[in-house]
Motif scaffolding. Structure first.
Motif, mmCIF file in Angstrom:
data_model
loop_
_atom_site.group_PDB
_atom_site.id
_atom_site.type_symbol
_atom_site.label_atom_id
_atom_site.label_comp_id
_atom_site.label_asym_id
_atom_site.label_seq_id
_atom_site.Cartn_x
_atom_site.Cartn_y
_atom_site.Cartn_z
ATOM 1 N N THR A 59 33.169 30.135 53.700
ATOM 2 C CA THR A 59 34.103 29.911 52.589
ATOM 3 C C THR A 59 34.046 28.476 52.128
ATOM 4 O OG1 THR A 59 35.579 31.596 53.477
ATOM 5 C CG2 THR A 59 36.512 30.038 51.895
ATOM 6 N N ARG A 60 33.972 27.531 53.128
ATOM 7 C CA ARG A 60 33.933 26.116 52.763
ATOM 8 C C ARG A 60 32.646 25.769 52.033
ATOM 9 N NH1 ARG A 60 34.900 21.063 56.936
ATOM 10 N NH2 ARG A 60 34.809 19.405 55.380
ATOM 11 N N THR A 61 31.491 26.320 52.508
ATOM 12 C CA THR A 61 30.206 26.056 51.859
ATOM 13 C C THR A 61 30.183 26.607 50.449
ATOM 14 O OG1 THR A 61 29.090 26.141 53.991
ATOM 15 C CG2 THR A 61 27.721 26.427 52.025
ATOM 16 N N ASP A 102 31.350 14.018 46.849
ATOM 17 C CA ASP A 102 31.266 15.473 47.002
ATOM 18 C C ASP A 102 29.926 15.939 47.553
ATOM 19 O OD1 ASP A 102 33.837 15.814 46.119
ATOM 20 O OD2 ASP A 102 33.283 16.360 44.061
ATOM 21 N N LEU A 103 28.848 15.199 47.242
ATOM 22 C CA LEU A 103 27.519 15.587 47.705
ATOM 23 C C LEU A 103 27.143 14.923 49.017
ATOM 24 C CD1 LEU A 103 25.552 15.557 44.320
ATOM 25 C CD2 LEU A 103 26.639 17.489 45.483
ATOM 26 N N GLY A 104 28.075 14.176 49.617
ATOM 27 C CA GLY A 104 27.785 13.475 50.864
ATOM 28 C C GLY A 104 27.275 12.068 50.602
ATOM 29 N N ASP A 161 19.134 9.897 52.872
ATOM 30 C CA ASP A 161 18.864 9.331 54.194
ATOM 31 C C ASP A 161 18.734 10.436 55.234
ATOM 32 O OD1 ASP A 161 19.214 6.929 52.932
ATOM 33 O OD2 ASP A 161 21.227 6.570 53.723
ATOM 34 N N ARG A 162 19.574 11.442 55.088
ATOM 35 C CA ARG A 162 19.606 12.558 56.033
ATOM 36 C C ARG A 162 20.198 13.760 55.312
ATOM 37 N NH1 ARG A 162 23.580 9.274 56.401
ATOM 38 N NH2 ARG A 162 22.339 7.776 57.568
ATOM 39 N N PRO A 163 19.916 14.970 55.757
ATOM 40 C CA PRO A 163 20.493 16.160 55.115
ATOM 41 C C PRO A 163 22.017 16.139 55.188
ATOM 42 C CG PRO A 163 18.662 16.779 56.526
ATOM 43 C CD PRO A 163 18.962 15.338 56.822
ATOM 44 N N THR A 164 22.665 16.612 54.131
ATOM 45 C CA THR A 164 24.122 16.706 54.109
ATOM 46 C C THR A 164 24.524 18.180 54.153
ATOM 47 O OG1 THR A 164 24.253 16.834 51.693
ATOM 48 C CG2 THR A 164 24.229 14.636 52.670
ATOM 49 N N ARG A 165 25.805 18.428 54.298
ATOM 50 C CA ARG A 165 26.276 19.808 54.331
ATOM 51 C C ARG A 165 25.879 20.560 53.072
ATOM 52 N NH1 ARG A 165 32.478 19.358 56.699
ATOM 53 N NH2 ARG A 165 31.905 18.803 58.853
ATOM 54 N N CYS A 166 25.929 19.846 51.938
ATOM 55 C CA CYS A 166 25.597 20.510 50.673
ATOM 56 C C CYS A 166 24.110 20.800 50.569
ATOM 57 C CB CYS A 166 26.062 19.658 49.492
ATOM 58 S SG CYS A 166 25.766 20.429 47.875
ATOM 59 N N THR A 167 23.263 19.802 50.859
ATOM 60 C CA THR A 167 21.828 20.005 50.690
ATOM 61 C C THR A 167 21.251 20.958 51.736
ATOM 62 O OG1 THR A 167 21.361 17.989 51.978
ATOM 63 C CG2 THR A 167 21.474 17.770 49.578
ATOM 64 N N GLN A 168 21.944 21.115 52.865
ATOM 65 C CA GLN A 168 21.489 22.059 53.880
ATOM 66 C C GLN A 168 21.857 23.502 53.535
ATOM 67 O OE1 GLN A 168 23.217 20.216 57.465
ATOM 68 N NE2 GLN A 168 21.146 19.986 58.264
ATOM 69 N N ALA A 169 22.890 23.660 52.712
ATOM 70 C CA ALA A 169 23.327 25.002 52.319
ATOM 71 C C ALA A 169 22.563 25.432 51.066
ATOM 72 C CB ALA A 169 24.828 25.012 52.050
ATOM 73 N N VAL A 170 21.969 26.597 51.097
ATOM 74 C CA VAL A 170 21.127 27.055 49.988
ATOM 75 C C VAL A 170 21.903 27.116 48.678
ATOM 76 C CG1 VAL A 170 19.753 28.979 49.104
ATOM 77 C CG2 VAL A 170 19.620 28.358 51.530
ATOM 78 N N LEU A 171 23.090 27.717 48.702
ATOM 79 C CA LEU A 171 23.857 27.886 47.471
ATOM 80 C C LEU A 171 24.301 26.552 46.899
ATOM 81 C CD1 LEU A 171 25.142 29.788 45.433
ATOM 82 C CD2 LEU A 171 27.139 29.977 46.936
ATOM 83 N N CYS A 172 24.864 25.687 47.751
ATOM 84 C CA CYS A 172 25.351 24.385 47.284
ATOM 85 C C CYS A 172 24.187 23.506 46.835
ATOM 86 C CB CYS A 172 26.152 23.691 48.391
ATOM 87 S SG CYS A 172 26.967 22.164 47.865
ATOM 88 N N GLY A 173 23.088 23.519 47.602
ATOM 89 C CA GLY A 173 21.937 22.699 47.244
ATOM 90 C C GLY A 173 21.332 23.120 45.916
#
Length: 209
Positions: free
Chosen positions: A5-7, A145-147, A172-184
């Motif tokens: 839900t959060r992603t 918002d994007l980390g 610099d490193r993957p964020t929660r957003c870029t690691q999630a397919v939908l958000c990325g």
């Protein structure tokens, strides 16, 4: 384990913001003062500015220099029109000296300089990493918002009077957003729309650069 839900909420928020920006006019100038950035005490592989941690200078120069060999998140090219008597540096100055042209300038100052820290639209903090002859580079800070640790470089070029803006992003490193397919996916699509809006603005402002 991350909450689906959060992603999904992050992705929906990013996409909604980008869609809303395409329907809004360019915001009026903002003359809020930039954040004050503390000067680092000495050379470090990771430097602290104003309580935030940044990657090394190698990572700031591009994704190839980042530890771990990170790749570009995206690289988009936009045509800015034919301006045979205007140099790429003049187009860049139009943006950095009149930063209210930036579609999500928020509370950033009207003129941005290296090391300035300010909040873009929506309270998303960024730092101006570099302002050079033909490019501007910013980086996201904690609370964005994007980390944090996302670098975005705007490079301006000219070939036989044809002007282009190339926007590249890496992290610099993957964020929660870029690691999630939908958000990325939503953030990359939203970035393309957002920078297309900026390109349209600069296409017009280049005539008076």
């Amino acid at each position: 384990m991350r909450s689906p839900t959060r992603t999904t909420g992050r992705a929906a928020s990013a996409l909604a913001l980008c869609l809303a920006l395409t329907l809004c006019a360019v915001p009026s100038p903002s003359y809020a003062a930039p954040r004050t950035a503390a000067v680092p005490s000495g050379p470090q592989s990771t430097t602290a500015y104003g309580g935030s941690r940044y990657a090394s200078q190698e990572c700031e120069s591009g994704p190839a220099g980042c530890p771990g060999g990170h790749k570009w998140l995206y690289r988009y090219s936009y045509f800015l029109g034919i301006h045979p008597f205007t140099g790429p540096d003049a187009v860049r100055r139009q943006l950095t000296d009149h930063f209210w042209l930036f579609p999500v300038s928020g509370r950033c100052p009207a003129r941005v300089r290296p090391a300035d820290e300010c909040d873009l639209l929506g309270g998303n903090p960024v730092r101006v990493e570099a302002v050079s002859g033909d490019h501007l580079q910013i980086a996201t800070l904690p609370g964005h918002d994007l980390g944090d640790g996302l670098h975005i470089r705007f490079t301006f070029t000219r070939t036989f009077g044809f002007h282009y803006m190339v926007v590249g992003a890496w992290q610099d490193r993957p964020t929660r957003c870029t690691q999630a397919v939908l958000c990325g996916t939503a953030s990359r699509a939203g970035a393309w729309v957002l920078w297309r809006l900026l390109a349209g603005t600069l296409t017009l402002s280049a005539y008076v650069a």
